[in-house]
Every structure is written in C-alpha cells, then in structure tokens.
Motif scaffolding. Structure first.
Motif, PDB file in Angstrom:
ATOM      1  N   GLN A 302       0.857  -1.173   0.000  1.00 52.91           N
ATOM      2  CA  GLN A 302       0.000   0.000   0.000  1.00 52.91           C
ATOM      3  C   GLN A 302       0.900   1.233   0.000  1.00 52.91           C
ATOM      4  O   GLN A 302       1.988   1.224   0.572  1.00 52.91           O
ATOM      5  N   THR A 303       0.435   2.299  -0.657  1.00 54.18           N
ATOM      6  CA  THR A 303       1.169   3.563  -0.640  1.00 54.18           C
ATOM      7  C   THR A 303       0.215   4.696  -0.297  1.00 54.18           C
ATOM      8  O   THR A 303      -1.004   4.576  -0.459  1.00 54.18           O
ATOM      9  N   ARG A 304       0.801   5.795   0.185  1.00 51.29           N
ATOM     10  CA  ARG A 304       0.008   6.999   0.396  1.00 51.29           C
ATOM     11  C   ARG A 304       0.907   8.223   0.244  1.00 51.29           C
ATOM     12  O   ARG A 304       2.107   8.166   0.486  1.00 51.29           O
ATOM     13  N   LEU A 305       0.294   9.318  -0.194  1.00 45.91           N
ATOM     14  CA  LEU A 305       0.984  10.601  -0.312  1.00 45.91           C
ATOM     15  C   LEU A 305       0.412  11.555   0.725  1.00 45.91           C
ATOM     16  O   LEU A 305      -0.812  11.670   0.852  1.00 45.91           O
ATOM     17  N   THR A 306       1.303  12.223   1.458  1.00 39.75           N
ATOM     18  CA  THR A 306       0.843  13.185   2.444  1.00 39.75           C
ATOM     19  C   THR A 306       1.531  14.526   2.231  1.00 39.75           C
ATOM     20  O   THR A 306       2.670  14.594   1.764  1.00 39.75           O
ATOM     21  N   GLY A 307       0.839  15.588   2.582  1.00 41.33           N
ATOM     22  CA  GLY A 307       1.393  16.924   2.495  1.00 41.33           C
ATOM     23  C   GLY A 307       2.126  17.295   3.766  1.00 41.33           C
ATOM     24  O   GLY A 307       2.206  16.515   4.722  1.00 41.33           O
ATOM     25  N   GLU A 308       2.635  18.519   3.810  1.00 34.36           N
ATOM     26  CA  GLU A 308       3.369  18.983   4.981  1.00 34.36           C
ATOM     27  C   GLU A 308       2.486  19.034   6.220  1.00 34.36           C
ATOM     28  O   GLU A 308       2.976  18.926   7.347  1.00 34.36           O
ATOM     29  N   ASP A 309       1.174  19.180   6.006  1.00 37.71           N
ATOM     30  CA  ASP A 309       0.238  19.210   7.132  1.00 37.71           C
ATOM     31  C   ASP A 309      -0.279  17.833   7.505  1.00 37.71           C
ATOM     32  O   ASP A 309      -1.118  17.700   8.399  1.00 37.71           O
ATOM     33  N   GLY A 310       0.206  16.790   6.821  1.00 33.85           N
ATOM     34  CA  GLY A 310      -0.233  15.428   7.108  1.00 33.85           C
ATOM     35  C   GLY A 310      -1.472  15.005   6.352  1.00 33.85           C
ATOM     36  O   GLY A 310      -1.873  13.841   6.412  1.00 33.85           O
ATOM     37  N   ALA A 311      -2.101  15.937   5.629  1.00 32.41           N
ATOM     38  CA  ALA A 311      -3.315  15.601   4.876  1.00 32.41           C
ATOM     39  C   ALA A 311      -2.964  14.837   3.602  1.00 32.41           C
ATOM     40  O   ALA A 311      -1.853  14.942   3.068  1.00 32.41           O
ATOM     41  N   ALA A 312      -3.946  14.057   3.123  1.00 28.13           N
ATOM     42  CA  ALA A 312      -3.736  13.279   1.908  1.00 28.13           C
ATOM     43  C   ALA A 312      -3.581  14.202   0.704  1.00 28.13           C
ATOM     44  O   ALA A 312      -4.268  15.225   0.583  1.00 28.13           O
ATOM     45  N   VAL A 313      -2.675  13.845  -0.186  1.00 29.97           N
ATOM     46  CA  VAL A 313      -2.432  14.594  -1.421  1.00 29.97           C
ATOM     47  C   VAL A 313      -3.187  13.913  -2.549  1.00 29.97           C
ATOM     48  O   VAL A 313      -3.143  12.684  -2.682  1.00 29.97           O
ATOM     49  N   PRO A 314      -3.891  14.635  -3.388  1.00 28.73           N
ATOM     50  CA  PRO A 314      -4.689  13.997  -4.445  1.00 28.73           C
ATOM     51  C   PRO A 314      -3.833  13.263  -5.470  1.00 28.73           C
ATOM     52  O   PRO A 314      -2.708  13.666  -5.760  1.00 28.73           O
ATOM     53  N   HIS A 315      -4.410  12.193  -6.012  1.00 30.09           N
ATOM     54  CA  HIS A 315      -3.750  11.411  -7.054  1.00 30.09           C
ATOM     55  C   HIS A 315      -4.174  11.982  -8.406  1.00 30.09           C
ATOM     56  O   HIS A 315      -5.000  11.403  -9.125  1.00 30.09           O
ATOM     57  N   ASP A 316      -3.561  13.089  -8.762  1.00 31.12           N
ATOM     58  CA  ASP A 316      -3.932  13.774  -9.996  1.00 31.12           C
ATOM     59  C   ASP A 316      -2.788  13.838 -11.004  1.00 31.12           C
ATOM     60  O   ASP A 316      -2.899  14.487 -12.033  1.00 31.12           O
ATOM     61  N   GLY A 317      -1.659  13.158 -10.686  1.00 27.36           N
ATOM     62  CA  GLY A 317      -0.525  13.151 -11.586  1.00 27.36           C
ATOM     63  C   GLY A 317       0.313  14.408 -11.543  1.00 27.36           C
ATOM     64  O   GLY A 317       1.319  14.506 -12.259  1.00 27.36           O
ATOM     65  N   GLU A 318      -0.050  15.378 -10.679  1.00 30.08           N
ATOM     66  CA  GLU A 318       0.668  16.645 -10.612  1.00 30.08           C
ATOM     67  C   GLU A 318       1.068  17.023  -9.184  1.00 30.08           C
ATOM     68  O   GLU A 318       2.155  17.541  -8.958  1.00 30.08           O
TER      69      GLU A 318
END
Length: 468
Positions: A302-318
């Motif tokens: 499993q993978t996940r992307l998080t921002g500096e605030d810990g919130a999920a980052v959208p999977h939009d390719g950008e």
C-alpha cells in the motif's frame, strides 16, 4: 524455503542445472551450490552474525548462501568501503568473523575460509520466516551508516511479488553486473535467482560488451549501465533478443529510455524501492511502461501521499507529496537505533521513505526525488528537480544533469542545474522556460566535467550544494 532452488531433495531427484550461477570465471551447478554452501553452513552454524566481503565471486555466493542455510544473519561489506566505515559496520553489527575473502584490514576478526570444492549433504531445518536474514548498511548520507534488519519473510515476499510482476520464471537467464552489497544486485539478482531457480550470469563489470555476450532473457541494470548500452549500437542490438530489461536504483533519463526502445525494441521496466522497503513499486511485464514513472504497488503493498500538514495529497498526476509505503517486505528496524526506527516506521507501520512523488488517477507513481534535495521550494512554488532534469536532458547539448535548490534570500531556494555537456548556460535556461512553467527554469546553470556519483550510479547531490 527461502533459497527454494537449493532444496537438496529436488537436486537429488535430478533437478540439477550445470550452470546455475556463472560468476568470476566460475560456473556452479545447482548441486555445487547445495553441497558447497551446506559445507559453509556447517562451519558457521550458531554464529550471531557473519561479515562477508561482497566481491563478485563464487566465494561470496557460497558464503551468503551458506549463512542463509544455517540461519546466520549476513553482514555484506562493500569491497571498496573506507577504513572508518568498515570499522563502523563491523563494530555496530557485532559480526564475529569474516567469511570467505578478506579485506586488507581485518579489524582483528577471525577468518573462516570458503572451500569451493568442499561438499556436505547435511539437512538443515528451515529457519523461521521472521528470522533476520541480513543486516545491510545504508549509504550513511546523514551520519554513520545504519544497519537495516531484513527478514527472510521480507526477501521471499518481495522476490515472489517481483516474479509475478515481471513474469520471472526458472526458464529465464538473468544477467547483471551489479554490486553484491546492495538490494539490486544481492537480494534481487542473487537471492532472487536462488529462490526462483533461473540461471544467473554475473558479468563482473557491467560493460555493454559483457551484457551482450551473456545472451540473457532478463537483464538488470542501473541508469549508467543502460546509458552506455544505448550508446553502443552492437550491444543494444544484441539485447533485442532478451525478454525484459529492468532499470532501477536511480531514475532512468527519458532520452535513454527512448533510445533503448528504438534500438532494442524493449521499453525498460522501471521499479522503485530502498534498503528499508526492498522493491515496492514497478511497471509490469504485461502493462504500461511510461518513461519516468516507476509503476504500481506490488502485491501486498500500500502507498500513500501526504502533504506537509499530514493531509492526503490527491492522485492527480501533478500534486507532490511525501511517499509512505506499507507491506510485508518492509525492514524490521535499524540495528541498535530504536529512535531512528520509530521515526522511520512509526506506530502505524507506514515507512516514511523520505522521497516525494506524484500518483496519477490510475495509481501510476512518479518519484520526484528525495525530499531533502529534490523538492525545491522556490518563490512560493514546490518544484520537483526531476522534471527539470528531464527537460534539460532533452537538449542535445546536455549529457548529464543534476538540479538542486540552494539557499536564496529572495526566493527561499534558487534552482541551480549542474550540467555535463557543451551547451551555453543561457541557452539552457531559456530552453527549460520554453518547455516548462517559467518558475521552473533554472536561475543558474553551472557547466561541470562530471557529477559526483556513488557505487550504484546515484548522483550525490549534497556534494553539489556544499559551499553554497
């Protein structure tokens, strides 16, 4: 069984292979491997940890296989490591002896030789899957190298997931010339072959001619290797008969990817991983292979992307986020470093890779680079160094490039490109401005003779920023 192809019962039943491993001018049959490695196991059984000087030789192959048969954790030591780093690895790991070849400085440890022609047919019980198979030391870019604890289960799970992703079978002949002290060459190349049962040809130095001569079906290489093959027409054409070309350990430049497609007819498979996680992402043998993208999560990952605030980052390719991964091939922690282990793994079991990435809507991942050196915060924008590097490599006057951010009183960080090539700096700045958004252009281009690289061909960007 971790080394499934070395099952004594299967070999005794006639499932031998005369040239299971070819390395350093020596060919080892499967029965050679079983008999000689079991002889090694008898000599080291019961040891806490054993150091192996990881040269590309039959001695190293038998030393590592013997330890794994006996259930003794291996500490692979690079042959070219500096004295201070070697001393740290040995003292930190608590290795009790050198097995096989010796370095010039033994640091006072006793020596257990490997006898290539010795044979034993003693049967060893398979150790627990949770037992530590090896302690592999990181490159130590932020301090002394850390000992990464890798279990037998992690190795077996990872190899099996890669076998499914790459349609890797006993019918393959795997060719590579990579070091036997990193995940790519040791765990994937050697232990992967001993688990799956394919032929392995180690070329020593990974030269284009050696790769071509080996006539394999499956090839492993780092970008430097593939760049040289792409520049050697005869070697590239020889590899057109292969089944799969796999690139890893550093990003493969898009022009090299395209050149390999043109000359060999093969779009390389790219994959992503680390010492701590082994391989977790890959493009597939029967799937899309997109230049600059390292693919989808392997089975169980499993993978996940998080921002500096810990919130999920959208999977939009950008959108760029910190990449975290979870799966059965993760390491068990850092030896003697509980605080570092907790910082990397946390209580939730997600490994904080230290890399930043983007993910598209289909789950395809692109690695932007290390958060510490490849995520550049310039003028309020978050910019990935890799995107700029790819653009610069599209200019005919650029042979190699590394992009970094250096401190800047006005912008926060200033984008600087270090280029090996013949183009004029001003021309390259305008070239990038025409390819990408204006804020992504380098503010400065420095022409250099060479980029600093480590043993796996990765550019050591922190060396480039020293003095700024």
């Amino acid at each position: 069984m971790l080394l499934a192809s070395l099952n004594p019962s299967a070999v005794a039943a006639g499932h031998d292979l005369a040239d299971a491993v070819r390395i350093g001018g020596v060919s080892l049959s499967r029965s050679d491997l079983v008999g000689a490695a079991t002889s090694v196991a008898e000599r080291v059984g019961g040891a806490r940890r054993i150091a192996v000087l990881a040269t590309p030789t039959a001695t190293t192959v038998l030393a590592i296989a013997g330890c794994l048969i006996a259930g003794v954790p291996v500490v692979p030591v690079p042959a070219d490591v500096g004295e201070a780093e070697r001393r740290h690895i040995l003292s930190d790991s608590g290795a009790q002896a050198w097995l096989g070849e010796l370095p010039e400085q033994t640091e006072g440890l006793p020596h257990v030789p490997v006898r290539l022609h010795a044979r034993s047919w003693h049967r060893y019980a398979e150790p627990s899957p949770d037992a530590i198979a090896m302690v592999m030391y990181t490159s130590g870019t932020t301090g002394p190298p850390k000992g990464v604890l890798i279990s037998r289960r992690a190795i077996a799970t990872d190899v099996d997931a890669l076998a499914a992703a790459w349609a890797w079978t006993p019918d393959d002949t795997l060719v590579h010339g990579l070091p036997l002290f990193h995940v790519h060459g040791l765990i994937l190349g050697l232990l992967g072959s001993l688990r799956i049962g394919n032929r392995l040809v180690h070329t020593g130095k990974p030269s284009p001619a050696a790769y071509a001569e080996a006539a394999g079906s499956l090839y492993f290489g780092v970008p430097t290797v593939w760049s040289r093959i792409a520049g050697d027409l005869d070697a590239a054409l020889a590899l057109s008969s292969a089944r799969l070309l796999v690139s890893g350990s550093a990003p493969l430049p898009v022009p090299v990817f395209d050149r390999l497609v043109q000359l060999t007819g093969h779009a390389p498979v790219e994959r992503y991983g680390s010492t701590e996680s082994l391989i977790t992402l890959s493009t597939l043998a029967d799937g899309e292979r997109r230049p600059g993208w390292v693919g989808l999560p392997l089975a169980g990952v499993q993978t996940r992307l998080t921002g500096e605030d810990g919130a999920a980052v959208p999977h939009d390719g950008e959108s760029i986020g910190r990449l975290e991964v979870r799966g059965p091939m993760l390491f068990d922690g850092y030896l003697n470093l509980p605080e570092a282990t907790a910082a990397a793994l946390g209580q939730d079991g997600w490994y904080r890779t230290g890399d930043v990435a983007v993910v598209d809507s289909g789950g395809m991942h692109r690695i932007v680079g290390r958060e510490s050196v490849d995520l550049i915060k310039s003028g309020g924008y978050r910019v990935g160094a890799g995107e700029i590097e790819t653009a610069l490599l599209g200019h005919e006057g650029v042979a190699e490039v590394a992009v970094v951010g250096v401190p800047d009183d006005d912008l926060g960080q200033r984008i600087v490109a270090f280029v090996v090539g013949s183009a004029e700096p001003e021309v390259l700045i305008e070239f990038v401005a025409g390819q990408l958004s204006a804020h992504k252009r380098p503010r400065e281009v420095r022409i250099v003779d060479a980029l600093p690289r480590n043993a796996m061909g990765k550019v050591m960007k922190k060396e480039l920023t020293q003095g700024d």
